[in-house]
Design an enzyme around this catalytic site. Structure first.
Site, PDB file in Angstrom:
ATOM      1  N   THR A   1     -15.000  -8.573 -32.727  1.00 36.75           N
ATOM      2  CA  THR A   1     -16.269  -8.058 -32.065  1.00 36.75           C
ATOM      3  C   THR A   1     -15.511  -7.704 -30.440  1.00 36.75           C
ATOM      4  O   THR A   1     -14.635  -8.119 -30.177  1.00 36.75           O
ATOM      5  CB  THR A   1     -17.306  -9.089 -31.829  1.00 36.75           C
ATOM      6  OG1 THR A   1     -16.885 -10.317 -31.166  1.00 36.75           O
ATOM      7  CG2 THR A   1     -17.887  -9.241 -33.217  1.00 36.75           C
ATOM      8  N   ASP A   2     -16.354  -7.019 -29.909  1.00 37.48           N
ATOM      9  CA  ASP A   2     -16.067  -6.610 -28.358  1.00 37.48           C
ATOM     10  C   ASP A   2     -17.504  -6.729 -27.521  1.00 37.48           C
ATOM     11  O   ASP A   2     -18.689  -7.226 -28.305  1.00 37.48           O
ATOM     12  CB  ASP A   2     -15.600  -5.366 -28.115  1.00 37.48           C
ATOM     13  CG  ASP A   2     -16.782  -4.277 -28.354  1.00 37.48           C
ATOM     14  OD1 ASP A   2     -17.610  -4.449 -28.576  1.00 37.48           O
ATOM     15  OD2 ASP A   2     -16.051  -2.895 -28.570  1.00 37.48           O
ATOM     16  N   ALA A   3     -17.265  -6.449 -26.464  1.00 34.82           N
ATOM     17  CA  ALA A   3     -18.294  -6.816 -25.449  1.00 34.82           C
ATOM     18  C   ALA A   3     -19.543  -6.058 -25.639  1.00 34.82           C
ATOM     19  O   ALA A   3     -20.773  -6.333 -25.213  1.00 34.82           O
ATOM     20  CB  ALA A   3     -17.824  -6.711 -24.195  1.00 34.82           C
TER      21      ALA A   3
END
Lengths: 147, 147, 147, 147
Positions: A22-24
């Site tokens: 995942t990312d921010a």
């Protein structure tokens, strides 16, 4: 209903979404679908008896991605369970092209069973491991791929 | 024979090594063992009924790694099949510590069943998702963890 | 004030936080500090005239991480500008240990100039590239490292 | 001479290849060019005064990649110094398309100054951060992008 799968894909591999993926933005980082697609391709090859490390050790050659076209439809999130498909749509003497999809598994009994997240066309060439120059795919591998 | 496993670990999760995991040294990139350990921890939590995304949505809190100690014994390579263990060795009101190992599955019938590749101690804290300040682990989760 | 830097580090390398570095917690994924530390170590070696790819080509050997101890103090976020230090604290005939810190650069004129995010001790061994067996670090490299 | 750059690109950003970027083929893992492209896009946006984290905090919106087309020409290796370009070739009310190239910097004084490694077309949409539904790009950002 473009987001639903119309026909059974050739090969399916389950992928779970972890923090690493995942990312921010709270969703799976888009580059990681290339990883998911490769896991499915690798397991598809393994299901045909093709082990890439053994092949490299014995032939000095390996598959490399030469082209990738990706379209992102919907995001996946942490803990999502995906199904990643691999379907060979073209093969020549030195390369092949696969159509791949990442689908979100529905956890409810109702339809649809899966929602399309990302699809891609991946072209793969067979090259010498040291020079990375194209080579003809060995006949024994071609036979396995075309089975 | 320090490379062999002495006792059955609390939790085991299979991890396959793909191209994405390797580096130009021909082996698994050492930082990726932290990813393998986390996949096993996540599945261990899931096996206890703890889903991290749901927890974050409902409580606003999440687990974060606060300390990691890693020792690398032997390398893994492309296509290797690993078993990654997770074993809770300490738990307090706001954090817990797990011992984790990545083991290479032997594909032969003979002993040893597994060779130690990497082991780690991972300390995890429970924090508020926005402020990242430590919080007391909810009793319901503590109960699941201590089951 | 444990979060402030007390003394000037031996080597500093700037690292910017991109989407690829973050996770769904909205912060830098903890495993990625190992990458940041390695970038700084690599540039530190380069500043001493040591190029790892050339070394591997000429000597058949390479540095590998054998132990890592990490402590996470505060999170970094997207777009943050970090300074990553590398400081050799011990060296033997076949390995060395570095102390490394990831610091958040303050963009305001006031003190402190930097806040500690993560610190680590990284032990690195010199091994043969194919067998991964330990080797004595060549004298020319030892001399550069001890300069 | 398709491998040479014909015209000066709009924006250039230097990227060094580290161990983290490579795979067991001894070359940069192909998915990582998406990371390199994004670093360049992010720095291009920053050069126009557009900071993505600040934007997300203030507007609740963010850029996401909706389509990517990649062609791999030649491999990069550990320690290579790349130049990664970003050039906007189309912009609408809710999305834009960039042409990007990763080039290997020649370290010798002779021509060519750079060899094409990978090129891509990246389409980016402006979406609401929580719903990920498309939104019109704010006029102030459009103005900066079209400067």
């Amino acid at each position: 209903m473009v987001d639903q799968v119309k026909e059974p894909p050739t090969f399916q591999w389950d992928v779970r979404v972890y923090w690493e993926d995942t990312d921010a933005g709270g969703i799976v980082f888009y580059a990681n679908y290339l990883k998911f697609f490769e896991r499915s391709r690798t397991e598809w090859l393994r299901s045909l008896g093709i082990q890439q490390q053994s092949l490299k050790d014995s032939s000095g050659c390996m598959f490399v991605v030469t082209d990738a076209t990706l379209r992102y439809h919907r995001p996946a999130r942490l803990d999502d369970q995906l199904v990643v498909t691999a379907s060979m749509i073209d093969i020549g003497r030195a390369s092949m092209t696969l159509k791949q999809q990442a689908l979100l598994k529905s956890e409810r009994a109702e339809h649809p069973p899966a929602t399309l997240l990302c699809e891609g066309l991946i072209r793969i060439g067979w090259v010498h491991g040291a020079s990375l120059k194209p080579r003809r795919i060995p006949v024994s591998i071609l036979d396995s791929l075309k089975n």
